[in-house]
Design an enzyme around this catalytic site. Structure first.
Site, PDB file in Angstrom:
ATOM      1  CG  ASP A 111       1.205   1.793   1.409  1.00  0.00           C
ATOM      2  OD1 ASP A 111       0.517   1.374   0.834  1.00  0.00           O
ATOM      3  OD2 ASP A 111       0.845   2.009   2.653  1.00  0.00           O
TER       4      ASP A 111
ATOM      5  CE  LYS B 160      -1.380  -0.232   2.676  1.00  0.00           C
ATOM      6  NZ  LYS B 160      -1.247   1.129   3.717  1.00  0.00           N
TER       7      LYS B 160
ATOM      8  CB  CYS C 188       2.066  -0.115   5.352  1.00  0.00           C
ATOM      9  SG  CYS C 188       1.075   1.126   6.116  1.00  0.00           S
TER      10      CYS C 188
HETATM   11  C1  VGL Z   1       1.899   4.143   6.425  1.00  0.00           C
HETATM   12  C2  VGL Z   1       1.627   5.512   8.157  1.00  0.00           C
HETATM   13  C3  VGL Z   1       0.674   5.766   8.194  1.00  0.00           C
HETATM   14  C4  VGL Z   1       2.756   3.176   5.634  1.00  0.00           C
HETATM   15  C5  VGL Z   1       0.576   4.382   6.080  1.00  0.00           C
HETATM   16  O1  VGL Z   1       2.688   3.060   4.530  1.00  0.00           O
HETATM   17  O2  VGL Z   1       3.811   2.667   6.263  1.00  0.00           O
HETATM   18  N1  VGL Z   1       2.379   4.661   7.765  1.00  0.00           N
HETATM   19  N2  VGL Z   1       0.017   5.430   6.964  1.00  0.00           N
END
Ligand code: VGL
Ligand code: ZN
Length: 218
Positions: free
Chosen positions: A13, A111, A156
């Site tokens: 991410d 995802k 994540c």
């Molecule tokens: C994430 C919160 C919501 C992350 C993704 O990548 O850690 N955290 N969506």
């Protein structure tokens, strides 16, 4: 006998909404880019993940009347943090950071695309039932050990590392290649859970030293 082909670097991410100024900014989130760029050439197998939500996603506070960002609500599948809208499909905030230099990345796994279910983990959605397919992909490629980098350490990255262990992989979190959100002690809790699950913790320098040593001894 361990070979390089059994290792995979999972880059989690690294997207604009998690960068300073982004919709769900992770403090110093942009610092991971150069660290990941140093790590990536040492891995023959790199996989990226991309948080990829529809606009009406269940993890967005804006989709729950009266919900404030960062509070927790109980949804059909359990507890869910109410996040600000982030990583909406095809927006700039959902794009991977353009400074990432990982031309040899083989797969970008998206995802969180089911409107009603979140997915911090790259392996299993938040209902804890629906697989993303990543475990099967990695097994089919002979991967046994997963090194994790990216955002956010306590969401994540941690959930992905825990699920990697649960799926039977060895897992290593590269601590200085990650940054945390740290909501109500979530970072300390994540490191406790990771340690209890047998996830190793290394620095970028340690990983690079280890990999250079293995390569030159072959
Ligand atoms: C994430 C919160 C919501 C992350 C993704 O990548 O850690 N955290 N969506
Ligand atoms: Zn998300």
């Amino acid at each position: 006998m361990h070979s390089d082909a059994q290792d995979c670097l999972l880059v989690v991410d690294v997207q604009y909404d998690f960068m300073p100024g982004g919709a769900l900014a992770v403090p110093h989130g942009d610092d991971v880019v150069s660290v990941i760029n140093r790590l990536a050439p040492a891995f023959g197998h790199v996989v990226l993940t991309q948080d990829w939500h529809p606009a009406g996603h269940a993890s967005f506070a804006s989709n729950h009347p009266g919900a404030r960002p960062f509070e927790t609500r109980t949804l059909a599948y359990g507890e869910q943090v109410m996040w600000p809208d982030h990583c909406v499909q095809e927006t700039h905030g959902a794009a991977l950071h353009a400074g990432l230099r990982v031309p040899h990345a083989r797969l970008t796994l998206r995802k969180g695309h089911h409107a009603g279910v979140d997915s911090y983990s790259a392996f299993l959605e938040a209902d804890r039932i629906t697989p993303t397919g990543l475990a099967g992909y990695l097994r089919e490629h002979g991967v046994r050990r997963i090194y994790l980098a990216g955002l956010a350490t306590d969401f994540c990255v941690a959930w992905s590392a825990l699920d990697a262990r649960a799926a039977g992989f060895d897992a290593v979190v590269i601590e200085d290649a990650c940054r945390a959100i740290d909501l109500d002690g979530s970072l300390a809790a994540a490191w406790r859970d990771l340690e209890a699950a047998g996830v190793a913790r290394m620095t970028c320098a340690q990983v690079l030293d280890q990999r250079l040593a293995t390569r030159s001894s072959r």
